[in-house]
Design a protein around this motif. Structure first.
Motif, mmCIF file in Angstrom:
data_model
loop_
_atom_site.group_PDB
_atom_site.id
_atom_site.type_symbol
_atom_site.label_atom_id
_atom_site.label_comp_id
_atom_site.label_asym_id
_atom_site.label_seq_id
_atom_site.Cartn_x
_atom_site.Cartn_y
_atom_site.Cartn_z
ATOM 1 N N MET A 232 17.416 -22.867 8.809
ATOM 2 C CA MET A 232 16.457 -21.928 8.217
ATOM 3 C C MET A 232 15.143 -22.685 7.991
ATOM 4 O O MET A 232 15.152 -23.746 7.357
ATOM 5 N N MET A 233 14.045 -22.178 8.502
ATOM 6 C CA MET A 233 12.777 -22.900 8.458
ATOM 7 C C MET A 233 11.916 -22.528 7.254
ATOM 8 O O MET A 233 10.811 -23.012 7.104
ATOM 9 N N PHE A 234 12.412 -21.593 6.423
ATOM 10 C CA PHE A 234 11.698 -21.201 5.196
ATOM 11 C C PHE A 234 12.748 -20.629 4.259
ATOM 12 O O PHE A 234 13.855 -20.290 4.678
ATOM 13 N N PRO A 235 12.419 -20.501 2.947
ATOM 14 C CA PRO A 235 13.474 -20.189 1.966
ATOM 15 C C PRO A 235 14.187 -18.860 2.188
ATOM 16 O O PRO A 235 15.405 -18.797 2.084
ATOM 17 N N SER A 236 13.458 -17.771 2.456
ATOM 18 C CA SER A 236 14.136 -16.480 2.632
ATOM 19 C C SER A 236 13.221 -15.525 3.380
ATOM 20 O O SER A 236 11.989 -15.704 3.402
ATOM 21 N N LEU A 237 13.824 -14.483 3.981
ATOM 22 C CA LEU A 237 13.018 -13.487 4.696
ATOM 23 C C LEU A 237 12.096 -12.750 3.722
ATOM 24 O O LEU A 237 10.969 -12.389 4.060
ATOM 25 N N GLY A 238 12.593 -12.524 2.472
ATOM 26 C CA GLY A 238 11.775 -11.853 1.461
ATOM 27 C C GLY A 238 10.519 -12.653 1.162
ATOM 28 O O GLY A 238 9.416 -12.108 1.079
ATOM 29 N N GLU A 239 10.702 -13.963 1.019
ATOM 30 C CA GLU A 239 9.533 -14.810 0.738
ATOM 31 C C GLU A 239 8.593 -14.834 1.942
ATOM 32 O O GLU A 239 7.364 -14.759 1.801
ATOM 33 N N TYR A 240 9.166 -14.914 3.148
ATOM 34 C CA TYR A 240 8.333 -14.902 4.361
ATOM 35 C C TYR A 240 7.487 -13.630 4.395
ATOM 36 O O TYR A 240 6.281 -13.664 4.647
ATOM 37 N N SER A 241 8.156 -12.510 4.137
ATOM 38 C CA SER A 241 7.467 -11.223 4.204
ATOM 39 C C SER A 241 6.335 -11.153 3.180
ATOM 40 O O SER A 241 5.238 -10.679 3.480
ATOM 41 N N SER A 242 6.596 -11.632 1.961
ATOM 42 C CA SER A 242 5.540 -11.516 0.945
ATOM 43 C C SER A 242 4.393 -12.489 1.227
ATOM 44 O O SER A 242 3.240 -12.172 0.959
ATOM 45 N N LEU A 243 4.674 -13.640 1.844
ATOM 46 C CA LEU A 243 3.595 -14.607 2.110
ATOM 47 C C LEU A 243 2.862 -14.325 3.419
ATOM 48 O O LEU A 243 1.662 -14.569 3.525
ATOM 49 N N TYR A 244 3.564 -13.821 4.446
ATOM 50 C CA TYR A 244 2.959 -13.706 5.784
ATOM 51 C C TYR A 244 3.056 -12.318 6.413
ATOM 52 O O TYR A 244 2.460 -12.074 7.454
#
Ligand code: CP
Length: 314
Positions: A232-244
């Protein structure tokens, strides 16, 4: 007319003049697609094989329809229903296809370099439909065709590619195409997925999404390529979605005439929300439509077609 190759393996090795020839030829084929009779005899008597060793919806169907529109005989090969399952190698498979007089082999494979490998020993034309995380040349060509159609130019435009760049063949082919045609390319996403190494190609790299999208004429969104990531290259899909992720709030910070692109498949709610993906700035389905004309152009040129003048006269 500037095309003298029997294969389309990547964009990196093409000159701007060759890219322009494909785009001009695609424009002529798009006009053919608007006629009452959409079929031309350019590949009559030729056999085209879709050798897809990785899943695909858009690329495979688009190449199949393109070959039919050019009057070729088309064979669809899927790994699951083939002797791959019994251990036959890619080389033996391709040589058997050639023994059946395949003229063009379109290959999608999870290994980077698979199309280049085939092209070394096959007399048949080889077209890369996506090789691992390396390149997806026809995707970049159809993306650029869409930009040209919508904006009238590529040179000088600011194009932001947002998402998983590291594992994306679409990103690499787009970067090569856009830089060769004079666009300014910005890459953005989590630092683990957008290494600064890409700056050496001539791109701007930023991890600040607001900065990446503020002056963009085009935003090309990429999904997370889970199938190629080992961790996993980042903590979570939720965090990815909110940041990017692109959504209404972020879209409000972009130019009013920005174009939103995505090669598909979309992971709705991750890299883009549904309202934005289906909204008026999105040209995602127009990209798919343009893929047909671009792939007709590629099949026509690799098999010796003489460029847009020949199609206009047909
Ligand atoms: N853009 C693209 O390559 O989609 P498919 O994987 O569905 O072919």
């Amino acid at each position: 007319m500037s095309w003298h190759r029997k294969d389309l393996l990547d964009i990196e090795s093409l000159g701007a003049d060759e890219i322009q020839t494909v785009l001009d030829t695609a424009r002529a084929f798009k006009a053919v697609g608007e006629r009452a009779i959409k079929k031309v005899p350019a590949l009559r008597g030729k056999t085209v094989v879709n050798l897809f060793i990785e899943p695909s919806t858009r690329t495979r169907i688009s190449f199949e329809l393109a070959a039919h529109r050019l009057s070729a005989d088309v064979i669809n090969f899927t790994a699951e229903a083939s002797s791959f399952k019994k251990g036959e190698t890619l080389k033996d498979t391709a040589r058997n296809l050639e023994a059946l007089n395949a003229d063009i082999i379109i290959i999608r494979h999870s290994s980077a370099g698979a199309p280049h490998f085939l092209a070394r020993f096959l007399k048949a034309c080889v077209v890369n439909a996506g090789d691992g995380a390396h390149e997806h040349p026809t995707q970049a060509l159809l993306d650029t065709f869409t930009i040209l159609e919508k904006k009238g130019r590529v040179a000088g435009l600011n194009v932001t590619i947002l998402g998983d760049i590291l594992y994306s063949r679409v990103a690499r082919s787009n970067i090569w195409t856009l830089l060769k045609l004079g666009a300014n390319v910005t890459l953005c996403g989590p630092a683990t997925l957008v290494p600064r190494e890409f700056e050496k190609m001539g791109c701007r790299v930023t991890y600040n999404v607001d900065e990446a999208i503020a002056d963009a004429d085009i935003i090309n969104l990429l999904r997370i390529q889970h199938e190629r990531q080992r961790t996993m290259m980042f903590p979570s899909l939720g965090e990815y979605s909110s940041l990017y992720g692109l959504n209404r709030a972020r879209l409000a910070k972009t130019k009013p005439d920005v174009l939103l692109m995505h090669p598909g498949p979309i992971n709705r709610g991750v890299e883009i929300d549904s309202e934005t993906a289906d909204g008026e700035r999105s040209v995602i389905l127009e990209q798919v439509t343009n893929g047909l004309a671009v792939r007709m152009a590629v099949l026509f040129l690799v098999s010796g077609g003489q460029g847009p003048q020949e199609i206009a006269a047909a």
